[in-house]
Design a protein around this motif. Structure first.
Motif, PDB file in Angstrom:
ATOM      1  N   UNK A  50       0.845  -1.174   0.000  1.00 41.13           N
ATOM      2  CA  UNK A  50       0.000   0.000   0.000  1.00 41.13           C
ATOM      3  C   UNK A  50       0.890   1.237   0.000  1.00 41.13           C
ATOM      4  N   UNK A  51       0.636   2.154  -0.939  1.00 45.15           N
ATOM      5  CA  UNK A  51       1.340   3.430  -0.986  1.00 45.15           C
ATOM      6  C   UNK A  51       0.609   4.432  -0.121  1.00 45.15           C
ATOM      7  N   UNK A  52       1.352   5.113   0.736  1.00 49.74           N
ATOM      8  CA  UNK A  52       0.758   6.169   1.536  1.00 49.74           C
ATOM      9  C   UNK A  52       1.637   7.399   1.419  1.00 49.74           C
ATOM     10  N   UNK A  53       1.068   8.556   1.566  1.00 51.25           N
ATOM     11  CA  UNK A  53       1.841   9.784   1.479  1.00 51.25           C
ATOM     12  C   UNK A  53       0.920  10.980   1.432  1.00 51.25           C
ATOM     13  N   UNK A  54       1.516  12.142   1.470  1.00 54.17           N
ATOM     14  CA  UNK A  54       0.757  13.387   1.395  1.00 54.17           C
ATOM     15  C   UNK A  54       0.324  13.600  -0.051  1.00 54.17           C
TER      16      UNK A  54
END
Length: 117
Positions: free
Chosen positions: A1-5
């Motif tokens: 899973x990619x997470x980020x602002x």
């Protein structure tokens, strides 16, 4: 899973100035989002990569965004910023600029070399 602002909101003393500043940083056209439920204008600047910058007026001076940021820019960013009258570091110094009279933010920039053809 990619997470980020995915988006950052900047509250500013001068919406037009901050919109022009960030549009020049990323070399893109700003998107007018109209007004919010309180009648305040909103703009989005979306770079090719990274989070979008949402710009809105600060309801009072003490809400103005005060943050230092580090961004990756193309080789023309400094010239675009100078063209709109932004305070930009001198050639030979690490590239940085100030969103004067908009936010209280110093923006430190790393110039990304253009991709090979």
């Amino acid at each position: 899973m990619n997470v980020g602002i995915t988006e950052i909101t900047l509250l500013t003393n001068d919406v037009a100035r901050t919109v022009a500043f960030w549009a020049a940083v990323f070399g893109v056209e700003p998107e007018d989002l109209g007004v919010d439920q309180w009648g305040r204008e909103r703009w989005r600047i979306t770079p090719a990569n990274g989070p979008a910058v949402l710009v809105a007026p600060a309801p009072a001076y003490h809400f103005i965004t005060r943050v230092d940021m580090h961004v990756t820019v193309d080789t023309g960013a400094a010239d675009r910023l100078r063209a709109i009258g932004a305070e930009v570091s001198l050639p030979g110094w690490p590239l940085s600029a100030v969103d004067a009279n908009g936010t209280d933010s110093d923006v430190h920039m790393t110039v990304q070399d253009p991709p090979d053809p």
